[in-house]
Design an enzyme around this catalytic site. Structure first.
Site, PDB file in Angstrom:
ATOM      1  N   SER A  13     -15.186   2.246 -18.957  1.00 14.66           N
ATOM      2  CA  SER A  13     -15.063   1.033 -18.325  1.00 14.66           C
ATOM      3  C   SER A  13     -13.952   0.324 -19.243  1.00 14.66           C
ATOM      4  CB  SER A  13     -16.142   0.327 -18.816  1.00 14.66           C
ATOM      5  OG  SER A  13     -16.105  -1.045 -18.358  1.00 14.66           O
ATOM      6  N   GLY A  14     -13.496  -0.173 -18.646  1.00  7.44           N
ATOM      7  CA  GLY A  14     -11.915  -1.052 -19.203  1.00  7.44           C
ATOM      8  C   GLY A  14     -10.371  -0.464 -19.143  1.00  7.44           C
ATOM      9  N   SER A  85     -18.307   7.934 -13.990  1.00 11.76           N
ATOM     10  CA  SER A  85     -18.210   9.348 -13.596  1.00 11.76           C
ATOM     11  C   SER A  85     -18.595   9.681 -14.786  1.00 11.76           C
ATOM     12  CB  SER A  85     -17.012   9.988 -12.831  1.00 11.76           C
ATOM     13  OG  SER A  85     -16.894   8.563 -11.639  1.00 11.76           O
TER      14      SER A  85
END
Length: 174
Positions: A13-14, A85
């Site tokens: 994330s990010g 994922s």
């Protein structure tokens, strides 16, 4: 009919997956290549609503995204997936079902991802407020054989997007 393909951006994330996917989409549509974006956060709000963040449900989410990507790419559409994922097995299951599957590891140190985090998710995960957070309390299994790796701590979004476009040209995808 044009050849369909799926570009699967995976990473923390990010790390920059969504930003790269947006720019990639703009570049491909400017070349008059039919394509669709499948963003993990948006798919979770609609198609995978109700799934938890357990390993089983995360894998199910990836398989659902993969099903849509396979259908679209089979019909000549270029598909750009941006989804964390986290599990290699789920990504490989999808890879084995989709012709012209291109895995892009959007690599970025977790410290940099946390620094970029405008939603405060990493801070909440580190404090225990959010459980099963990839890279903090849940694993991320980086690809072992991604076709492309973008290091977004060192590359600009433009550089990462250009790297992907050059690779797609080399592979004869576009």
């Amino acid at each position: 009919m044009k050849k369909g393909f799926t570009i699967w951006l995976t990473g923390y994330s990010g790390s920059g997956k969504t930003t790269i996917s947006e720019q990639l989409y703009q570049s491909l549509t400017a070349r008059e290549i039919r394509c669709e974006k499948l963003d993990g956060d948006i798919i979770r709000q609609h198609l995978s609503k109700g799934l938890s963040f357990s390993r089983e449900d995360r894998c199910e989410n990836i398989l659902r995204i993969g099903f849509i990507a396979e259908m679209l790419s089979r019909h000549g559409v270029g598909v750009i997936v941006s989804a964390i994922s986290p599990y290699r097995e789920a990504r490989n299951t999808v890879r084995n079902k989709i012709a012209n599957f291109i895995e892009v590891h959007v690599s970025c140190p977790i410290e940099e991802c946390a620094r970029r985090d405008v939603k405060g998710l990493y801070q909440r995960a580190m404090s225990g407020e959010i459980t099963n957070f990839t890279g903090i309390s849940d694993p991320y299994e980086a690809p072992l054989d991604a076709e492309i790796t973008c290091d977004t701590a060192r590359e600009s979004i433009d550089e990462s997007t250009d790297k992907i476009l050059r690779a797609l040209c080399r592979m004869g995808i576009i």
